[in-house]
Design a protein around this motif. Structure first.
Motif, PDB file in Angstrom:
ATOM      1  N   MET A   1      35.139  40.936  46.701  1.00 39.45           N
ATOM      2  CA  MET A   1      35.579  41.061  45.308  1.00 39.45           C
ATOM      3  C   MET A   1      36.821  40.204  45.104  1.00 39.45           C
ATOM      4  SD  MET A   1      37.889  44.480  44.859  1.00 39.45           S
ATOM      5  CE  MET A   1      39.307  44.839  45.898  1.00 39.45           C
ATOM      6  N   ARG A   2      37.186  40.053  43.850  1.00 41.72           N
ATOM      7  CA  ARG A   2      38.454  39.397  43.567  1.00 41.72           C
ATOM      8  C   ARG A   2      39.478  40.457  43.139  1.00 41.72           C
ATOM      9  NH1 ARG A   2      37.121  34.837  39.431  1.00 41.72           N
ATOM     10  NH2 ARG A   2      35.729  36.481  38.736  1.00 41.72           N
ATOM     11  N   ALA A   3      40.703  40.193  43.541  1.00 40.32           N
ATOM     12  CA  ALA A   3      41.766  41.152  43.224  1.00 40.32           C
ATOM     13  C   ALA A   3      43.108  40.418  43.208  1.00 40.32           C
ATOM     14  CB  ALA A   3      41.804  42.277  44.251  1.00 40.32           C
ATOM     15  N   THR A   4      44.076  41.079  42.605  1.00 43.87           N
ATOM     16  CA  THR A   4      45.428  40.541  42.568  1.00 43.87           C
ATOM     17  C   THR A   4      46.093  40.797  43.913  1.00 43.87           C
ATOM     18  OG1 THR A   4      45.528  40.985  40.210  1.00 43.87           O
ATOM     19  CG2 THR A   4      47.626  40.673  41.348  1.00 43.87           C
ATOM     20  N   THR A   5      46.691  39.732  44.464  1.00 45.90           N
ATOM     21  CA  THR A   5      47.352  39.851  45.763  1.00 45.90           C
ATOM     22  C   THR A   5      48.746  39.235  45.679  1.00 45.90           C
ATOM     23  OG1 THR A   5      46.247  37.801  46.444  1.00 45.90           O
ATOM     24  CG2 THR A   5      45.249  39.874  47.178  1.00 45.90           C
ATOM     25  N   LEU A   6      49.634  39.800  46.486  1.00 43.81           N
ATOM     26  CA  LEU A   6      51.023  39.329  46.507  1.00 43.81           C
ATOM     27  C   LEU A   6      51.269  38.684  47.870  1.00 43.81           C
ATOM     28  CD1 LEU A   6      53.709  39.311  44.930  1.00 43.81           C
ATOM     29  CD2 LEU A   6      54.209  41.553  45.904  1.00 43.81           C
ATOM     30  N   HIS A   7      51.871  37.511  47.841  1.00 41.55           N
ATOM     31  CA  HIS A   7      52.027  36.727  49.079  1.00 41.55           C
ATOM     32  C   HIS A   7      53.470  36.530  49.479  1.00 41.55           C
ATOM     33  CE1 HIS A   7      47.711  35.755  49.139  1.00 41.55           C
ATOM     34  NE2 HIS A   7      47.845  36.011  47.850  1.00 41.55           N
ATOM     35  N   ALA A   8      54.339  36.470  48.507  1.00 45.88           N
ATOM     36  CA  ALA A   8      55.779  36.300  48.717  1.00 45.88           C
ATOM     37  C   ALA A   8      56.418  36.618  47.369  1.00 45.88           C
ATOM     38  CB  ALA A   8      56.085  34.856  49.128  1.00 45.88           C
ATOM     39  N   PHE A  10      57.455  36.468  43.836  1.00 45.16           N
ATOM     40  CA  PHE A  10      57.025  35.651  42.697  1.00 45.16           C
ATOM     41  C   PHE A  10      55.750  34.850  42.970  1.00 45.16           C
ATOM     42  CE2 PHE A  10      61.626  36.269  42.469  1.00 45.16           C
ATOM     43  CZ  PHE A  10      61.717  36.967  41.276  1.00 45.16           C
ATOM     44  N   ASP A  11      55.093  35.094  44.099  1.00 43.06           N
ATOM     45  CA  ASP A  11      53.834  34.400  44.409  1.00 43.06           C
ATOM     46  C   ASP A  11      52.707  35.416  44.330  1.00 43.06           C
ATOM     47  OD1 ASP A  11      51.680  33.054  45.395  1.00 43.06           O
ATOM     48  OD2 ASP A  11      52.612  32.489  47.312  1.00 43.06           O
ATOM     49  N   ILE A  12      52.092  35.481  43.142  1.00 48.54           N
ATOM     50  CA  ILE A  12      51.034  36.462  42.920  1.00 48.54           C
ATOM     51  C   ILE A  12      49.778  35.709  42.508  1.00 48.54           C
ATOM     52  CG2 ILE A  12      51.551  36.968  40.470  1.00 48.54           C
ATOM     53  CD1 ILE A  12      51.353  40.024  41.721  1.00 48.54           C
ATOM     54  N   ARG A  13      48.637  36.136  43.019  1.00 48.71           N
ATOM     55  CA  ARG A  13      47.401  35.366  42.817  1.00 48.71           C
ATOM     56  C   ARG A  13      46.231  36.313  42.547  1.00 48.71           C
ATOM     57  NH1 ARG A  13      47.931  32.100  48.561  1.00 48.71           N
ATOM     58  NH2 ARG A  13      50.174  31.717  48.414  1.00 48.71           N
ATOM     59  N   TYR A  14      45.201  35.745  41.979  1.00 52.51           N
ATOM     60  CA  TYR A  14      43.937  36.472  41.818  1.00 52.51           C
ATOM     61  C   TYR A  14      42.965  35.828  42.788  1.00 52.51           C
ATOM     62  CZ  TYR A  14      40.366  39.180  39.426  1.00 52.51           C
ATOM     63  OH  TYR A  14      39.364  40.079  39.124  1.00 52.51           O
ATOM     64  N   THR A  15      42.649  36.538  43.875  1.00 58.58           N
ATOM     65  CA  THR A  15      41.948  35.900  44.989  1.00 58.58           C
ATOM     66  C   THR A  15      40.784  36.753  45.505  1.00 58.58           C
ATOM     67  OG1 THR A  15      43.575  36.931  46.449  1.00 58.58           O
ATOM     68  CG2 THR A  15      43.931  34.615  45.893  1.00 58.58           C
ATOM     69  N   PRO A 315      43.368  38.013  30.481  1.00 58.77           N
ATOM     70  CA  PRO A 315      42.293  38.200  31.458  1.00 58.77           C
ATOM     71  C   PRO A 315      42.880  38.319  32.863  1.00 58.77           C
ATOM     72  CG  PRO A 315      42.293  35.953  30.614  1.00 58.77           C
ATOM     73  CD  PRO A 315      43.340  36.704  29.841  1.00 58.77           C
ATOM     74  N   MET A 316      42.216  39.075  33.691  1.00 60.61           N
ATOM     75  CA  MET A 316      42.745  39.401  35.029  1.00 60.61           C
ATOM     76  C   MET A 316      43.111  38.150  35.831  1.00 60.61           C
ATOM     77  SD  MET A 316      42.511  42.646  36.901  1.00 60.61           S
ATOM     78  CE  MET A 316      41.021  43.416  36.377  1.00 60.61           C
ATOM     79  N   ASP A 317      42.354  37.045  35.670  1.00 56.76           N
ATOM     80  CA  ASP A 317      42.660  35.855  36.480  1.00 56.76           C
ATOM     81  C   ASP A 317      43.921  35.125  36.002  1.00 56.76           C
ATOM     82  OD1 ASP A 317      41.471  34.902  34.217  1.00 56.76           O
ATOM     83  OD2 ASP A 317      39.863  33.802  35.222  1.00 56.76           O
ATOM     84  N   GLN A 318      44.520  35.603  34.911  1.00 66.66           N
ATOM     85  CA  GLN A 318      45.826  35.061  34.505  1.00 66.66           C
ATOM     86  C   GLN A 318      46.945  36.044  34.844  1.00 66.66           C
ATOM     87  OE1 GLN A 318      45.816  33.506  30.433  1.00 66.66           O
ATOM     88  NE2 GLN A 318      43.706  32.803  30.721  1.00 66.66           N
ATOM     89  N   VAL A 319      46.721  36.802  35.904  1.00 68.39           N
ATOM     90  CA  VAL A 319      47.656  37.857  36.261  1.00 68.39           C
ATOM     91  C   VAL A 319      49.053  37.313  36.576  1.00 68.39           C
ATOM     92  CG1 VAL A 319      47.047  37.906  38.732  1.00 68.39           C
ATOM     93  CG2 VAL A 319      47.863  39.992  37.610  1.00 68.39           C
ATOM     94  N   ALA A 320      49.136  36.091  37.085  1.00 70.39           N
ATOM     95  CA  ALA A 320      50.457  35.520  37.387  1.00 70.39           C
ATOM     96  C   ALA A 320      51.289  35.401  36.100  1.00 70.39           C
ATOM     97  CB  ALA A 320      50.310  34.157  38.063  1.00 70.39           C
ATOM     98  N   ASP A 321      50.623  35.022  35.002  1.00 76.44           N
ATOM     99  CA  ASP A 321      51.330  34.945  33.720  1.00 76.44           C
ATOM    100  C   ASP A 321      51.756  36.334  33.245  1.00 76.44           C
ATOM    101  OD1 ASP A 321      50.949  32.222  33.669  1.00 76.44           O
ATOM    102  OD2 ASP A 321      49.104  32.344  32.477  1.00 76.44           O
ATOM    103  N   ALA A 335      48.386  44.353  29.455  1.00 76.78           N
ATOM    104  CA  ALA A 335      47.053  44.851  29.821  1.00 76.78           C
ATOM    105  C   ALA A 335      46.248  43.698  30.396  1.00 76.78           C
ATOM    106  CB  ALA A 335      46.361  45.429  28.598  1.00 76.78           C
ATOM    107  N   LEU A 336      45.373  44.015  31.339  1.00 75.80           N
ATOM    108  CA  LEU A 336      44.528  43.014  31.989  1.00 75.80           C
ATOM    109  C   LEU A 336      43.070  43.392  31.769  1.00 75.80           C
ATOM    110  CD1 LEU A 336      46.446  42.843  35.397  1.00 75.80           C
ATOM    111  CD2 LEU A 336      46.487  41.079  33.613  1.00 75.80           C
ATOM    112  N   THR A 337      42.275  42.417  31.333  1.00 76.82           N
ATOM    113  CA  THR A 337      40.857  42.683  31.128  1.00 76.82           C
ATOM    114  C   THR A 337      40.042  42.044  32.249  1.00 76.82           C
ATOM    115  OG1 THR A 337      40.803  40.752  29.668  1.00 76.82           O
ATOM    116  CG2 THR A 337      41.026  42.888  28.617  1.00 76.82           C
ATOM    117  N   PRO A 338      38.963  42.693  32.667  1.00 77.75           N
ATOM    118  CA  PRO A 338      38.145  42.140  33.756  1.00 77.75           C
ATOM    119  C   PRO A 338      37.565  40.768  33.357  1.00 77.75           C
ATOM    120  CG  PRO A 338      37.513  44.404  33.255  1.00 77.75           C
ATOM    121  CD  PRO A 338      38.450  43.975  32.178  1.00 77.75           C
ATOM    122  N   VAL A 339      37.350  39.927  34.355  1.00 74.60           N
ATOM    123  CA  VAL A 339      36.721  38.630  34.090  1.00 74.60           C
ATOM    124  C   VAL A 339      35.378  38.577  34.823  1.00 74.60           C
ATOM    125  CG1 VAL A 339      38.777  37.260  33.617  1.00 74.60           C
ATOM    126  CG2 VAL A 339      38.101  37.637  35.978  1.00 74.60           C
ATOM    127  N   GLY A 340      34.437  37.824  34.267  1.00 66.67           N
ATOM    128  CA  GLY A 340      33.147  37.611  34.913  1.00 66.67           C
ATOM    129  C   GLY A 340      32.262  38.839  34.880  1.00 66.67           C
TER     130      GLY A 340
END
Ligand SMILES: [Zn+2]
Ligand SMILES: [Zn+2]
Length: 340
Positions: A1-8, A10-15, A315-321, A335-340
């Protein structure tokens, strides 16, 4: 699945990450149908809590049940549910004492800003909705996963009563929900401490009767002036910093209680003042499930509209914004809406 992940910080991604798996027969898996970013996520985002690179983040969501363990009886595949950020069996001694957030069999929503999330103790945790929720109600239902019950818990813990004067410290979504809670509980004066115009407007819409824009010593002086030097009957501390806690005890009247729900970071308590003035401290992590049935009724009856705290939807894939907007205080809550 894809989900929001934190790496460092201010480094947040949808991966891409592994799907969550059931670990006990009391678990369920939900497909996330609506999600959002929490003020407390920002502690992680800013690196003020420890980051395990690649960790999923997000604990506020609505979902559709897609799998249940063999022991789950109260919800079934296809049910639409409110997912409290802290899970609980709702039966153990801690739950029976009204502290579902301290459930000894609990857990937390860990991938709420993703496609799927695991819920421990599905029977005790999940609150079933009557079919697919009305899109117009979704923001307020989403607010029931954390911020509204948390603001409510601050008001309950501080002992807000009809006719009382309540001061709310913090103009984030939780503080604003605290204003709403105090107002619903019949406080006569609800003072919101906020210096941001858009948040002041929302506080007023939620029932604030007074706004104090000053902070620190000036803010304390303004509360003392408003209360003829007596102080507030109840103070809701909805931030969690040393300064906000200090302000809370400076403006709380003798014999009152500070209700605190901001996750504490760098807080020291003024025990001497607490002793001399008989000011108590109560609250903590909100037992969301305890309040959910009551608050769900208030939302469904149209008596509260906590979804107004959302002033941006992405949309969820713009979670960094989404995180950047909240971090920079350009948005109250996203609020975040599901994508795909
Ligand atoms: Zn939260
Ligand atoms: Zn329990």
């Amino acid at each position: 699945m894809r989900a929001t992940t934190l790496h460092a910080p201010f480094d947040i991604r949808y991966t891409e990450v592994p799907d969550p798996e059931m670990t006990a027969p009391t678990d369920a898996i939900v497909k996330v149908t609506a999600a959002c970013v929490c003020g407390s996520d920002l502690w992680n985002y800013r690196g003020e809590n420890q980051i395990n690179p690649g960790m999923t983040i997000g604990h506020e969501c609505l979902g559709e049940v897609v799998a249940v363990g063999a022991a789950v009886k109260n919800v079934a595949i296809g049910d639409h549910v409110v997912v409290p950020f802290c899970h609980c069996d709702n039966t153990c001694p801690d739950c029976q004492a009204g502290v579902q957030s301290a459930c000894r069999h609990g857990g937390f929503t860990l991938s709420g800003q993703g496609e799927l999330s695991r819920v421990a103790q599905a029977d005790g945790s999940l609150v079933k909705l009557d079919g697919v929720p009305d899109p117009a109600l979704v923001p307020s239902l989403l607010a029931l996963t954390d911020v509204m019950p948390t603001g409510w818990h601050a008001a309950v813990s501080a002992g807000v009563r009809p006719g009382s004067t309540v001061v709310v410290i913090g103009d984030g979504a939780v503080g604003l929900c605290g204003v709403l809670a105090a107002s619903v509980m019949g406080a006569e004066r609800v003072v919101a401490m906020s210096r941001h115009e858009s948040r002041q407007r929302l506080a007023t819409a939620f029932g604030a009767t007074h706004i104090i824009a000053e902070r620190g010593e000036d803010g304390i002086a303004a509360v003392q002036e408003l209360t003829a030097g007596i102080g507030a009957d109840a103070v809701l501390e909805c931030v969690g910093t040393g300064q906000s806690m200090e302000t809370a005890f400076q403006i709380a009247r003798a014999g009152s209680t500070v209700g605190f729900v901001g996750a504490p970071h760098g807080v020291e308590l003024p025990v001497r003042r607490m002793f001399v003035k008989n000011i108590g401290l109560a609250g903590g992590m909100a037992p969301v499930r305890r309040y959910l049935p009551e608050l769900l009724d208030l939302v469904l009856e149209g008596r509260i509209d906590p979804g107004k705290v959302f002033d941006l939807t992405l949309p969820m894939d713009q979670v960094a914004d989404a995180y950047a907007a909240m971090d920079e205080r350009r948005a109250i809550k996203v609020a975040l809406t599901p994508v795909g």
